[in-house]
Design a protein around this motif. Sequence first.
Motif, PDB file in Angstrom:
ATOM      1  N   GLU A  47      20.823  29.193 -63.135  1.00 40.50           N
ATOM      2  CA  GLU A  47      20.268  30.212 -64.084  1.00 40.50           C
ATOM      3  C   GLU A  47      20.122  31.544 -62.955  1.00 40.50           C
ATOM      4  O   GLU A  47      19.590  31.448 -61.785  1.00 40.50           O
ATOM      5  N   PRO A  48      20.200  32.384 -63.955  1.00 40.84           N
ATOM      6  CA  PRO A  48      19.582  33.598 -63.267  1.00 40.84           C
ATOM      7  C   PRO A  48      18.084  34.111 -63.217  1.00 40.84           C
ATOM      8  O   PRO A  48      17.620  33.525 -63.992  1.00 40.84           O
ATOM      9  N   LEU A  49      17.440  34.712 -61.334  1.00 36.60           N
ATOM     10  CA  LEU A  49      16.561  34.165 -61.233  1.00 36.60           C
ATOM     11  C   LEU A  49      15.873  35.950 -61.126  1.00 36.60           C
ATOM     12  O   LEU A  49      16.766  35.998 -60.155  1.00 36.60           O
ATOM     13  N   THR A  50      14.716  36.659 -60.768  1.00 41.10           N
ATOM     14  CA  THR A  50      14.414  37.485 -60.119  1.00 41.10           C
ATOM     15  C   THR A  50      14.036  36.928 -58.972  1.00 41.10           C
ATOM     16  O   THR A  50      14.127  35.379 -58.252  1.00 41.10           O
ATOM     17  N   ALA A  51      13.867  38.097 -57.919  1.00 39.54           N
ATOM     18  CA  ALA A  51      13.533  37.161 -55.839  1.00 39.54           C
ATOM     19  C   ALA A  51      11.875  36.316 -56.798  1.00 39.54           C
ATOM     20  O   ALA A  51      12.172  35.395 -56.007  1.00 39.54           O
ATOM     21  N   HIS A  52      11.275  37.362 -56.908  1.00 41.56           N
ATOM     22  CA  HIS A  52       9.980  36.186 -57.334  1.00 41.56           C
ATOM     23  C   HIS A  52       9.864  34.507 -58.027  1.00 41.56           C
ATOM     24  O   HIS A  52       9.254  33.618 -58.179  1.00 41.56           O
ATOM     25  N   GLU A  53      11.110  35.030 -58.616  1.00 38.64           N
ATOM     26  CA  GLU A  53      11.055  33.200 -59.737  1.00 38.64           C
ATOM     27  C   GLU A  53      11.665  32.520 -58.479  1.00 38.64           C
ATOM     28  O   GLU A  53      11.480  31.436 -58.561  1.00 38.64           O
ATOM     29  N   ILE A  54      12.512  32.686 -57.621  1.00 43.45           N
ATOM     30  CA  ILE A  54      13.050  31.969 -56.906  1.00 43.45           C
ATOM     31  C   ILE A  54      12.184  31.910 -55.629  1.00 43.45           C
ATOM     32  O   ILE A  54      12.122  30.800 -55.832  1.00 43.45           O
TER      33      ILE A  54
ATOM     34  N   SER B 286      15.703  43.238 -61.571  1.00 45.07           N
ATOM     35  CA  SER B 286      16.529  43.143 -60.832  1.00 45.07           C
ATOM     36  C   SER B 286      16.957  41.047 -60.962  1.00 45.07           C
ATOM     37  O   SER B 286      15.380  40.519 -60.921  1.00 45.07           O
ATOM     38  N   ARG B 287      17.845  40.534 -61.843  1.00 44.20           N
ATOM     39  CA  ARG B 287      18.329  38.900 -61.322  1.00 44.20           C
ATOM     40  C   ARG B 287      19.773  38.875 -60.603  1.00 44.20           C
ATOM     41  O   ARG B 287      20.115  39.780 -60.650  1.00 44.20           O
ATOM     42  N   PHE B 288      19.355  38.102 -60.634  1.00 42.22           N
ATOM     43  CA  PHE B 288      20.344  37.815 -59.566  1.00 42.22           C
ATOM     44  C   PHE B 288      20.993  36.130 -59.931  1.00 42.22           C
ATOM     45  O   PHE B 288      20.362  34.856 -60.370  1.00 42.22           O
ATOM     46  N   ARG B 289      22.176  36.313 -60.000  1.00 43.65           N
ATOM     47  CA  ARG B 289      22.835  35.132 -60.171  1.00 43.65           C
ATOM     48  C   ARG B 289      24.366  35.076 -59.270  1.00 43.65           C
ATOM     49  O   ARG B 289      25.027  35.234 -58.673  1.00 43.65           O
ATOM     50  N   ALA B 290      24.406  33.404 -59.414  1.00 40.64           N
ATOM     51  CA  ALA B 290      25.998  32.982 -58.630  1.00 40.64           C
ATOM     52  C   ALA B 290      27.260  33.773 -59.006  1.00 40.64           C
ATOM     53  O   ALA B 290      27.393  34.467 -60.179  1.00 40.64           O
ATOM     54  N   ALA B 291      28.150  34.311 -57.813  1.00 39.91           N
ATOM     55  CA  ALA B 291      28.865  35.038 -57.847  1.00 39.91           C
ATOM     56  C   ALA B 291      30.363  33.888 -58.100  1.00 39.91           C
ATOM     57  O   ALA B 291      30.193  33.338 -57.148  1.00 39.91           O
TER      58      ALA B 291
ATOM     59  N   ARG C  21      21.850  27.748 -54.370  1.00 41.31           N
ATOM     60  CA  ARG C  21      21.874  26.536 -55.149  1.00 41.31           C
ATOM     61  C   ARG C  21      21.093  27.066 -56.366  1.00 41.31           C
ATOM     62  O   ARG C  21      20.917  26.815 -57.906  1.00 41.31           O
ATOM     63  N   LEU C  22      19.511  27.303 -56.488  1.00 35.42           N
ATOM     64  CA  LEU C  22      19.302  28.020 -57.466  1.00 35.42           C
ATOM     65  C   LEU C  22      19.755  28.760 -58.077  1.00 35.42           C
ATOM     66  O   LEU C  22      19.866  28.761 -59.598  1.00 35.42           O
ATOM     67  N   ILE C  23      20.502  30.014 -57.651  1.00 37.42           N
ATOM     68  CA  ILE C  23      21.110  30.853 -58.778  1.00 37.42           C
ATOM     69  C   ILE C  23      22.358  30.107 -59.708  1.00 37.42           C
ATOM     70  O   ILE C  23      22.661  31.300 -60.383  1.00 37.42           O
ATOM     71  N   ALA C  24      22.852  29.983 -59.093  1.00 33.47           N
ATOM     72  CA  ALA C  24      23.989  28.901 -59.658  1.00 33.47           C
ATOM     73  C   ALA C  24      23.670  28.215 -61.281  1.00 33.47           C
ATOM     74  O   ALA C  24      24.040  27.861 -62.177  1.00 33.47           O
TER      75      ALA C  24
END
Length: 377
Positions: free
Chosen positions: A323-330, A372-377, A318-321
């Motif tokens: 906005e794209p975030l780094t693992a540390h931001e998450i 690396s940033r992560f986003r929902a796919a 849900r967090l990355i849905a």
Amino acid sequence: MSADPAPSSGPGRTRGHEPARPQAKSAGSAVPGPGATPEDAQGLALAAAAGIHRLAIPTPFQVGRVNAYLIEDSPLTLVDSGPNSAKALDELEQALGALGHAIEDIELLIVTHQHIDHFGLASILARRSGAEVAALDRLAPYLARFGEQTELDDLFAERIMLRHGIPPDIVTALRAVSASFRAWGSAVEVTRPLADGTELRLRDRTLRVIHRPGHSPSDTVFLDESSSILLAADHLIKHISSNPLLARPLGADVDDADRSRSGERPQALVTYLASLRLTREMELSLVLPGHGQPISDHVSLIDERFRLHERRAAKIGRLIAAEPLTAHEIAQALWGNVAVTQAYLTLSEVLGHLDLLLNDGRAAELDTDGVSRFRAA
Ligand SMILES: [Zn+2]
């Protein structure tokens, strides 16, 4: 901020530990300790009846005491030792004394995995007792060259942390912390390397050696086949979810192991969940963990852990849905300042769950200038 507890298992990692607050004194073999229930006492009594005695040894780490287990058999066997400290040695000596034994009596020392709260004292104990030291064969080179190996671990961790958005000044500070923790470990020579799946025969029992990686690459559990008691170390812990720490694979050199991006990164949580599924299928009378109280119903506890990890993965999804975030931001979104003080621990936790999402096609990893940033796919 989340209501989820911060990842807290922290057993024995060489990074991310904070020195513990003073712990209530609770050592002693048959003493269940503060907060113990009648069920806990029953578990310890069941183990003692099978000749397996818990010795709760102090550590300087937030996780609190670590459980060593004395197996009264021939050879007289100690499973794990506690960290390399005078206090741990003193309390171990007292706990052994309460059972009528001395350090010099130990004939076989088993090391369950590569974390210093579990094996730090092993070299001193082996020297004083002349005991054989047994551990998973793949772990032996690591234990023999502990100093050099933890340097490599730190380098690996540093690369992972920088790639996943932890600021360089925090990375530098964590390295210093990790170096200061190294003193609680010590190199030890394994004289009896154990292959996965083999038997360790004692006079009155057979211990089945089972590699169950995930919490660390070397986690080894030992099944007492006559009593169906599993000595599980940090593979399964009752009061905290055992934290699958992202670690350099055993024997990998740093460039090999610098697989900080998805698809190449070691998947500690995925590995751990696969190991838990295997343990769930076992018929066990009792699980004796590396921290805390015995576990009488491992299936329910493991199911609870599966649900926890699913919930956490969904939450990160849900967090990355948004906005794209780094693992540390998450990690910061989930745990606030703990994501800074326990940066590697929380990063491992987040990356583990991102791996679940990535493997399911529910997330994608984007590279921007080596971060690396992560986003929902
Ligand atoms: Zn551990």
